[in-house]
Scaffold this active site. Structure first.
Site, PDB file in Angstrom:
ATOM      1  N   ARG A 165       0.853  -1.180   0.000  1.00  0.00           N
ATOM      2  CA  ARG A 165       0.000   0.000   0.000  1.00  0.00           C
ATOM      3  C   ARG A 165       0.897   1.240   0.000  1.00  0.00           C
ATOM      4  O   ARG A 165       2.050   1.189   0.415  1.00  0.00           O
ATOM      5  CB  ARG A 165      -0.901   0.023   1.235  1.00  0.00           C
ATOM      6  CG  ARG A 165      -1.798  -1.205   1.389  1.00  0.00           C
ATOM      7  CD  ARG A 165      -2.572  -1.131   2.701  1.00  0.00           C
ATOM      8  NE  ARG A 165      -3.481  -2.251   2.884  1.00  0.00           N
ATOM      9  CZ  ARG A 165      -3.172  -3.385   3.504  1.00  0.00           C
ATOM     10  NH1 ARG A 165      -1.948  -3.560   4.012  1.00  0.00           N
ATOM     11  NH2 ARG A 165      -4.074  -4.351   3.627  1.00  0.00           N
ATOM     12  N   LYS A 224      -1.289  -2.041   7.538  1.00  0.00           N
ATOM     13  CA  LYS A 224      -2.585  -1.684   8.098  1.00  0.00           C
ATOM     14  C   LYS A 224      -2.806  -2.389   9.429  1.00  0.00           C
ATOM     15  O   LYS A 224      -2.530  -3.569   9.560  1.00  0.00           O
ATOM     16  CB  LYS A 224      -3.677  -2.089   7.099  1.00  0.00           C
ATOM     17  CG  LYS A 224      -5.023  -1.473   7.347  1.00  0.00           C
ATOM     18  CD  LYS A 224      -5.952  -1.810   6.197  1.00  0.00           C
ATOM     19  CE  LYS A 224      -7.316  -1.168   6.381  1.00  0.00           C
ATOM     20  NZ  LYS A 224      -8.225  -1.488   5.263  1.00  0.00           N
ATOM     21  N   HIS A 260      -2.856   2.088  -5.825  1.00  0.00           N
ATOM     22  CA  HIS A 260      -3.673   0.908  -5.558  1.00  0.00           C
ATOM     23  C   HIS A 260      -3.974   0.120  -6.835  1.00  0.00           C
ATOM     24  O   HIS A 260      -4.216  -1.085  -6.780  1.00  0.00           O
ATOM     25  CB  HIS A 260      -4.982   1.301  -4.865  1.00  0.00           C
ATOM     26  CG  HIS A 260      -5.417   0.314  -3.830  1.00  0.00           C
ATOM     27  ND1 HIS A 260      -4.970   0.356  -2.529  1.00  0.00           N
ATOM     28  CD2 HIS A 260      -6.216  -0.768  -3.900  1.00  0.00           C
ATOM     29  CE1 HIS A 260      -5.497  -0.642  -1.837  1.00  0.00           C
ATOM     30  NE2 HIS A 260      -6.256  -1.356  -2.664  1.00  0.00           N
ATOM     31  N   ARG A 292      -1.090  -2.164  -7.190  1.00  0.00           N
ATOM     32  CA  ARG A 292      -1.267  -3.247  -6.210  1.00  0.00           C
ATOM     33  C   ARG A 292      -2.278  -4.276  -6.730  1.00  0.00           C
ATOM     34  O   ARG A 292      -2.059  -5.492  -6.623  1.00  0.00           O
ATOM     35  CB  ARG A 292      -1.745  -2.638  -4.887  1.00  0.00           C
ATOM     36  CG  ARG A 292      -2.143  -3.612  -3.780  1.00  0.00           C
ATOM     37  CD  ARG A 292      -2.461  -2.796  -2.532  1.00  0.00           C
ATOM     38  NE  ARG A 292      -3.253  -3.505  -1.555  1.00  0.00           N
ATOM     39  CZ  ARG A 292      -2.762  -4.285  -0.589  1.00  0.00           C
ATOM     40  NH1 ARG A 292      -1.466  -4.491  -0.520  1.00  0.00           N
ATOM     41  NH2 ARG A 292      -3.559  -4.868   0.276  1.00  0.00           N
ATOM     42  N   HIS A 306      -3.916  -9.183   3.551  1.00  0.00           N
ATOM     43  CA  HIS A 306      -5.354  -9.200   3.823  1.00  0.00           C
ATOM     44  C   HIS A 306      -5.680 -10.192   4.933  1.00  0.00           C
ATOM     45  O   HIS A 306      -5.152 -11.296   4.954  1.00  0.00           O
ATOM     46  CB  HIS A 306      -6.134  -9.624   2.570  1.00  0.00           C
ATOM     47  CG  HIS A 306      -6.128  -8.589   1.491  1.00  0.00           C
ATOM     48  ND1 HIS A 306      -6.287  -8.885   0.159  1.00  0.00           N
ATOM     49  CD2 HIS A 306      -5.983  -7.237   1.550  1.00  0.00           C
ATOM     50  CE1 HIS A 306      -6.240  -7.775  -0.551  1.00  0.00           C
ATOM     51  NE2 HIS A 306      -6.055  -6.767   0.270  1.00  0.00           N
ATOM     52  N   TYR A 317      -9.849  -7.663  -4.873  1.00  0.00           N
ATOM     53  CA  TYR A 317      -8.748  -6.961  -5.508  1.00  0.00           C
ATOM     54  C   TYR A 317      -8.213  -7.708  -6.734  1.00  0.00           C
ATOM     55  O   TYR A 317      -7.681  -7.101  -7.645  1.00  0.00           O
ATOM     56  CB  TYR A 317      -7.591  -6.773  -4.517  1.00  0.00           C
ATOM     57  CG  TYR A 317      -7.819  -5.660  -3.539  1.00  0.00           C
ATOM     58  CD1 TYR A 317      -7.311  -4.399  -3.760  1.00  0.00           C
ATOM     59  CD2 TYR A 317      -8.554  -5.871  -2.381  1.00  0.00           C
ATOM     60  CE1 TYR A 317      -7.523  -3.369  -2.865  1.00  0.00           C
ATOM     61  CE2 TYR A 317      -8.777  -4.855  -1.474  1.00  0.00           C
ATOM     62  CZ  TYR A 317      -8.247  -3.606  -1.719  1.00  0.00           C
ATOM     63  OH  TYR A 317      -8.468  -2.593  -0.828  1.00  0.00           O
TER      64      TYR A 317
END
Length: 330
Positions: free
Chosen positions: A187, A211, A278, A281, A304, A313
């Site tokens: 990210r 994250k 993104h 990604r 994730h 994604y």
């Protein structure tokens, strides 16, 4: 009322997040031996809308739990507008109040159903927390059904488009940014946090801090390694950050700075659509799946928690599905 968490709200900004976690843990244990009741005061009628105390306690709790600054800003923005608009004690908010708020917000601002469902989700999460913590008896938002919207499939960059993006890079720094994004699937916030010491060229590993304040390992391919080494060798500064600004004193580059660099590269590439971190990604995830990487491995690279997020994604190539259908279903 949770005495410990309300007390922590008063310390916000005065001590570090790590110290806040330690203080909260010790305070909860210590206060468990006492019956603490909030002192009754005279009821004051406020002339202007005021945010309830539990609102700030909630944000502090989420901050201690490790939510990113970007997520906290979104929660703050959504909840502040909702609570000030409804202008009721949390215990008196009804499902109809929420419905009217959502309807009026969309009518006035003209936002999409996707945005509205995001607001509903934030409100529901907050009110459920209030219910769990004893501020309210029940969560009125449970009566509000998810708002349906059409989820558009994000199209990854094609192989040709990715090469055009690479060719549009003008500096070592630009090429390093693009290659690290593609190789690691990180990210933009994770790239900002990276230090030189987080990259192990010998092992081909990158240690990401992502994250939810979670660490994970991703990897650099040959292109990323060459691009990074050229960039780092060209630098004249001693800053520990992996990517720094061009201007002296060459401090760590900010999120908006990296986003602008990628956007400018995309415009120069003339591929006919917007390029942003993104999207790269997403391209990494899709390419990995199309070339045979297991879904669990892609999940690990992207960081994730849930498999469903990885599927959102990463678009599985329909040609591969058709080919394998002919192989296995005979």
């Amino acid at each position: 009322m949770d005495f410990a968490r309300e007390f922590m709200a008063k310390l916000d900004g005065k001590v570090s997040e790590e110290d806040m976690r330690i203080i909260l843990r010790e305070l909860e244990v210590f206060s468990g031996n006492y019956d603490i009741q909030k002192k009754e005061t005279e009821i004051v009628e406020y002339q202007e809308p005021e945010l309830p105390e539990c609102y700030k306690v909630y944000l502090i709790s989420k901050k201690i739990e490790g939510l990113s600054k970007e997520t906290l800003k979104t929660y703050d923005l959504y909840l502040r507008d909702f609570l000030l608009t409804v202008n009721k004690p949390v215990s008196e908010i009804t499902a109809n109040d929420i419905r009217i708020y959502l309807y009026e917000y969309q009518r006035i601002h003209g936002v999409t159903n996707r945005t509205m469902d995001g607001k509903r989700l934030v409100i529901n999460t907050f009110l459920q927390w209030c219910c769990d913590e004893g501020y309210i008896a029940r969560n009125p938002c449970k009566q509000i059904h998810p708002i349906k919207y059409e989820s558009k499939m994000r199209e990854p960059l094609t192989g040709v488009e990715m090469e055009l993006v690479r060719d549009a890079c003008r500096t070592y720094r630009e090429r390093a940014i693009i290659e690290v994004f593609y190789s690691t699937g990180c990210r933009v916030s994770e790239l900002v946090r990276l230090n030189r010491s987080d990259v192990d060229f010998q092992k081909g590993e990158v240690h990401l801090f992502g994250k939810g304040n979670k660490h994970r390992i991703s990897y650099i391919n040959a292109r990323a390694e060459v691009a990074l080494k050229k960039y780092l060798f060209s630098r004249q500064d001693n800053d520990p950050a992996l990517i720094v600004s061009d201007r002296k004193p060459h401090g760590r580059i900010k999120k908006t700075g990296i986003e602008k660099i990628v956007r400018d590269i995309g415009e120069r590439s003339e591929i006919g659509r917007r390029v942003y971190p993104h999207l790269i990604r997403h391209t990494t995830a899709t390419d990995a799946l199309e070339h045979g990487m297991e879904l669990q491995e892609v999940q690990a690279i992207l960081g994730h928690e849930k498999m469903d997020t990885t599927l959102i994604y990463a678009k599985i190539c329909q040609d591969n599905v058709k080919y394998n259908h002919k192989r296995y279903i005979v």
